[in-house]
Design an enzyme around this catalytic site. Sequence first.
Site, mmCIF file in Angstrom:
data_model
loop_
_atom_site.group_PDB
_atom_site.id
_atom_site.type_symbol
_atom_site.label_atom_id
_atom_site.label_comp_id
_atom_site.label_asym_id
_atom_site.label_seq_id
_atom_site.Cartn_x
_atom_site.Cartn_y
_atom_site.Cartn_z
ATOM 1 N N LEU A 4 0.821 -1.212 0.000
ATOM 2 C CA LEU A 4 0.000 0.000 0.000
ATOM 3 C C LEU A 4 0.855 1.262 0.000
ATOM 4 O O LEU A 4 0.484 2.274 -0.604
ATOM 5 C CB LEU A 4 -0.939 -0.013 1.216
ATOM 6 N N ARG A 27 13.634 -0.867 5.244
ATOM 7 C CA ARG A 27 14.935 -1.482 5.531
ATOM 8 C C ARG A 27 15.653 -1.955 4.268
ATOM 9 O O ARG A 27 16.869 -1.934 4.203
ATOM 10 C CB ARG A 27 14.740 -2.673 6.482
ATOM 11 N N TYR A 77 -9.034 -2.336 13.823
ATOM 12 C CA TYR A 77 -8.924 -2.910 15.174
ATOM 13 C C TYR A 77 -8.105 -2.015 16.105
ATOM 14 O O TYR A 77 -7.853 -2.384 17.255
ATOM 15 C CB TYR A 77 -8.463 -4.365 15.155
ATOM 16 N N GLY A 92 -9.608 -1.412 5.665
ATOM 17 C CA GLY A 92 -10.030 -2.795 5.838
ATOM 18 C C GLY A 92 -9.128 -3.661 4.981
ATOM 19 O O GLY A 92 -7.992 -3.261 4.669
ATOM 20 N N PRO A 93 -9.596 -4.825 4.530
ATOM 21 C CA PRO A 93 -8.703 -5.706 3.766
ATOM 22 C C PRO A 93 -8.393 -5.200 2.359
ATOM 23 O O PRO A 93 -9.289 -4.952 1.556
ATOM 24 C CB PRO A 93 -9.491 -7.026 3.703
HETATM 25 C C1 HXC Z 1 5.472 -15.494 16.245
HETATM 26 C C2 HXC Z 1 7.339 -14.397 15.450
HETATM 27 C C3 HXC Z 1 6.842 -14.516 14.104
HETATM 28 C C4 HXC Z 1 5.598 -15.180 13.905
HETATM 29 C C5 HXC Z 1 8.752 -13.496 14.068
HETATM 30 N N1 HXC Z 1 8.513 -13.756 15.355
HETATM 31 N N2 HXC Z 1 7.759 -13.934 13.280
HETATM 32 N N3 HXC Z 1 6.665 -14.884 16.499
HETATM 33 N N4 HXC Z 1 4.941 -15.642 14.992
HETATM 34 N N5 HXC Z 1 5.077 -15.327 12.683
HETATM 35 C C6 HXC Z 1 9.362 -13.460 16.498
HETATM 36 C C7 HXC Z 1 10.768 -14.058 16.337
HETATM 37 O O1 HXC Z 1 10.804 -15.415 16.745
HETATM 38 C C8 HXC Z 1 11.589 -13.142 17.265
HETATM 39 O O2 HXC Z 1 11.398 -13.477 18.622
HETATM 40 C C9 HXC Z 1 10.934 -11.784 17.092
HETATM 41 O O3 HXC Z 1 9.596 -12.044 16.600
HETATM 42 C C10 HXC Z 1 11.670 -10.919 16.087
HETATM 43 O O4 HXC Z 1 11.741 -11.654 14.864
HETATM 44 P P1 HXC Z 1 12.716 -11.204 13.676
HETATM 45 O O5 HXC Z 1 12.472 -12.085 12.523
HETATM 46 O O6 HXC Z 1 14.131 -11.096 14.199
HETATM 47 O O7 HXC Z 1 12.217 -9.705 13.426
HETATM 48 P P2 HXC Z 1 12.493 -8.718 12.215
HETATM 49 O O8 HXC Z 1 13.587 -9.254 11.322
HETATM 50 O O9 HXC Z 1 12.643 -7.373 12.803
HETATM 51 O O10 HXC Z 1 11.135 -8.824 11.316
HETATM 52 C C11 HXC Z 1 9.952 -8.206 11.699
HETATM 53 C C12 HXC Z 1 8.737 -9.060 11.423
HETATM 54 C C13 HXC Z 1 8.613 -9.471 9.957
HETATM 55 C C14 HXC Z 1 7.506 -8.246 11.906
HETATM 56 C C15 HXC Z 1 8.824 -10.321 12.284
HETATM 57 O O11 HXC Z 1 7.431 -10.222 9.756
HETATM 58 C C16 HXC Z 1 8.620 -8.295 9.018
HETATM 59 O O12 HXC Z 1 9.688 -7.846 8.610
HETATM 60 N N6 HXC Z 1 7.452 -7.721 8.682
HETATM 61 C C17 HXC Z 1 7.324 -6.504 7.868
HETATM 62 C C18 HXC Z 1 6.169 -6.520 6.943
HETATM 63 C C19 HXC Z 1 4.842 -6.851 7.559
HETATM 64 O O13 HXC Z 1 4.760 -7.503 8.623
HETATM 65 N N7 HXC Z 1 3.801 -6.447 6.860
HETATM 66 C C20 HXC Z 1 2.471 -6.679 7.315
HETATM 67 C C21 HXC Z 1 1.844 -5.432 7.754
HETATM 68 S S1 HXC Z 1 0.167 -5.781 7.636
HETATM 69 P P3 HXC Z 1 12.476 -14.387 19.450
HETATM 70 O O14 HXC Z 1 11.924 -14.494 20.821
HETATM 71 O O15 HXC Z 1 12.548 -15.717 18.727
HETATM 72 O O16 HXC Z 1 13.792 -13.652 19.387
HETATM 73 C C22 HXC Z 1 -0.780 -5.142 8.750
HETATM 74 C C23 HXC Z 1 -2.236 -5.393 8.361
HETATM 75 C C24 HXC Z 1 -3.190 -5.263 9.405
HETATM 76 O O17 HXC Z 1 -0.379 -4.571 9.690
HETATM 77 C C25 HXC Z 1 -4.646 -5.440 9.051
HETATM 78 C C26 HXC Z 1 -5.074 -6.421 8.024
HETATM 79 C C27 HXC Z 1 -6.554 -6.423 7.748
HETATM 80 P P1 NAP Z 2 3.717 -4.449 3.484
HETATM 81 O O1 NAP Z 2 3.852 -4.418 1.992
HETATM 82 O O2 NAP Z 2 4.347 -5.580 4.226
HETATM 83 O O3 NAP Z 2 4.248 -3.075 4.046
HETATM 84 C C1 NAP Z 2 4.986 -2.921 5.206
HETATM 85 C C2 NAP Z 2 6.186 -2.053 4.886
HETATM 86 O O4 NAP Z 2 6.825 -1.665 6.103
HETATM 87 C C3 NAP Z 2 7.220 -2.755 4.031
HETATM 88 O O5 NAP Z 2 7.540 -1.924 2.931
HETATM 89 C C4 NAP Z 2 8.433 -2.910 4.944
HETATM 90 O O6 NAP Z 2 9.645 -2.758 4.191
HETATM 91 C C5 NAP Z 2 8.224 -1.747 5.912
HETATM 92 N N1 NAP Z 2 8.864 -2.017 7.203
HETATM 93 C C6 NAP Z 2 8.637 -3.074 8.026
HETATM 94 N N2 NAP Z 2 9.439 -3.007 9.096
HETATM 95 C C7 NAP Z 2 10.167 -1.858 8.968
HETATM 96 C C8 NAP Z 2 11.153 -1.237 9.748
HETATM 97 N N3 NAP Z 2 11.567 -1.762 10.892
HETATM 98 N N4 NAP Z 2 11.686 -0.061 9.301
HETATM 99 C C9 NAP Z 2 11.273 0.470 8.132
HETATM 100 N N5 NAP Z 2 10.346 -0.065 7.354
HETATM 101 C C10 NAP Z 2 9.793 -1.222 7.759
HETATM 102 O O7 NAP Z 2 2.173 -4.465 3.912
HETATM 103 P P2 NAP Z 2 0.936 -3.510 3.508
HETATM 104 O O8 NAP Z 2 -0.257 -4.362 3.497
HETATM 105 O O9 NAP Z 2 1.280 -2.691 2.316
HETATM 106 O O10 NAP Z 2 0.832 -2.572 4.795
HETATM 107 C C11 NAP Z 2 0.994 -1.153 4.707
HETATM 108 C C12 NAP Z 2 0.264 -0.484 5.851
HETATM 109 O O11 NAP Z 2 -1.144 -0.715 5.740
HETATM 110 C C13 NAP Z 2 0.642 -0.988 7.236
HETATM 111 O O12 NAP Z 2 0.653 0.095 8.150
HETATM 112 C C14 NAP Z 2 -0.472 -1.939 7.589
HETATM 113 O O13 NAP Z 2 -0.638 -2.107 8.981
HETATM 114 C C15 NAP Z 2 -1.633 -1.197 6.962
HETATM 115 N N6 NAP Z 2 -2.838 -2.021 6.729
HETATM 116 C C16 NAP Z 2 -2.838 -2.925 5.712
HETATM 117 C C17 NAP Z 2 -3.997 -3.634 5.466
HETATM 118 C C18 NAP Z 2 -4.090 -4.620 4.340
HETATM 119 O O14 NAP Z 2 -5.132 -5.260 4.189
HETATM 120 N N7 NAP Z 2 -3.080 -4.753 3.498
HETATM 121 C C19 NAP Z 2 -5.115 -3.435 6.258
HETATM 122 C C20 NAP Z 2 -5.070 -2.511 7.300
HETATM 123 C C21 NAP Z 2 -3.905 -1.780 7.510
HETATM 124 P P3 NAP Z 2 11.043 -3.457 4.587
HETATM 125 O O15 NAP Z 2 10.764 -4.895 4.799
HETATM 126 O O16 NAP Z 2 11.927 -3.134 3.409
HETATM 127 O O17 NAP Z 2 11.525 -2.769 5.821
#
Ligand code: HXC
Ligand code: NAP
Length: 308
Positions: free
Chosen positions: A27, A47, A155, A197-198
Amino acid sequence: MNHTQGMLAPESLKGKTIIVTGGGTGLGKSMASYFSELGANLVITSRKIEVLQETAKEIAAKSGCPVHCVACDVREYEQVERVIAEAKEQFGSVDVLLNNAAGNFISPTERLSHRAFDTVVDIVLKGSYNFTLALGKDWIENKQQGNILSIVTTYAWTGSGYVVPSACAKSGVLAMTRSLAVEWAKYGIRSNAIAPGPFPTEGAWDRLLPGDLKKKYDPAKKVPVGRVGDHQELANLAAYLVSDFSAYINGEVITIDGGEWLKGAGEFNQLDAIPEELWDAMEMGRKKGGSKLKMMWLYFKGMRKLKF
Ligand code: HXC
Ligand code: NAP
């Protein structure tokens, strides 16, 4: 014209410099791309520098406007300050901050380590306040107006099981948005949020609905309008909120979810499942003089169809 098309007039964001966190994917990329199409100078950050570079190239080629990218972990304040410094070097000043970066995963809360909890809260809440604080200080010191938009979720106010760290963090971002809308308005700084939303994205959907969950749990089914969101309709709303057209909107959170969260909230909303025959039977039951036999027939037919 429909929701999959751009809404604002060309050059609506011309001359504005906008920082988009998490702007390389999903997004964030879609919103950044539309801001650029509308003439903004962009700074995208996250990152993974390779992902950012690829996205920057793609967006700039399409819009013809400058896109700068800087690698940064939003949890690290010094890195956040560096992004702002680079943005100013590149474009002179920053006008808008879009707090979009997030981390999330689904899990029963008792299975999470404290580090896992920290990770999500630090990315979402700390990341958003790091950028907001650093940029707010800069705007106030330089007597410059500013505009902050944060992406939360529905939420943030309902809470949600299985994503508790994210719910805690997003509600914190919403509290910050409303608090600063009042406190910093005197400096010409607005603060708003969007609760989507989604919306299908690789980052969110592969993490939140891994493997077969995607097949079993169709997010569109929970949405009264019967579909998931289109990225352009979110980009339209975001572009309006970061533009000067929305100058009187401050401290607001705008939901864009097709009615999804309200469907879950309304006491009787699940009565959607009641078939017409059952409504007919109930209507016949309360009116005088109807055929009892027909009513019973409709009742049993309706009950057979009923699925909650
Ligand atoms: C439980 C988990 C886990 C999982 C990681 N951990 N993934 N625990 N379930 N699926 C734990 C690890 O074991 C570790 O704890 C700690 O979290 C840190 O993990 P790392 O992998 O070292 O963290 P990091 O490299 O900083 O990665 C961050 C991350 C990763 C959040 C875990 O998923 C990520 O980079 N996400 C970025 C993109 C993202 O999540 N996008 C979605 C946004 S959507 P321990 O104890 O083992 O050290 C969103 C939508 C909402 O918000 C609404 C939808 C309708
Ligand atoms: P996404 O593509 O996974 O976006 C998350 C972004 O955050 C990635 O570009 C990731 O890039 C960056 N990020 C994660 N950890 C970071 C860190 N430590 N420092 C800097 N950047 C970081 O997911 P998305 O669905 O587009 O989500 C975008 C936003 O919409 C989020 O705030 C999410 O909560 C919100 N949202 C999404 C939905 C949905 O249905 N998709 C619904 C409600 C709300 P790097 O990995 O390169 O860091």
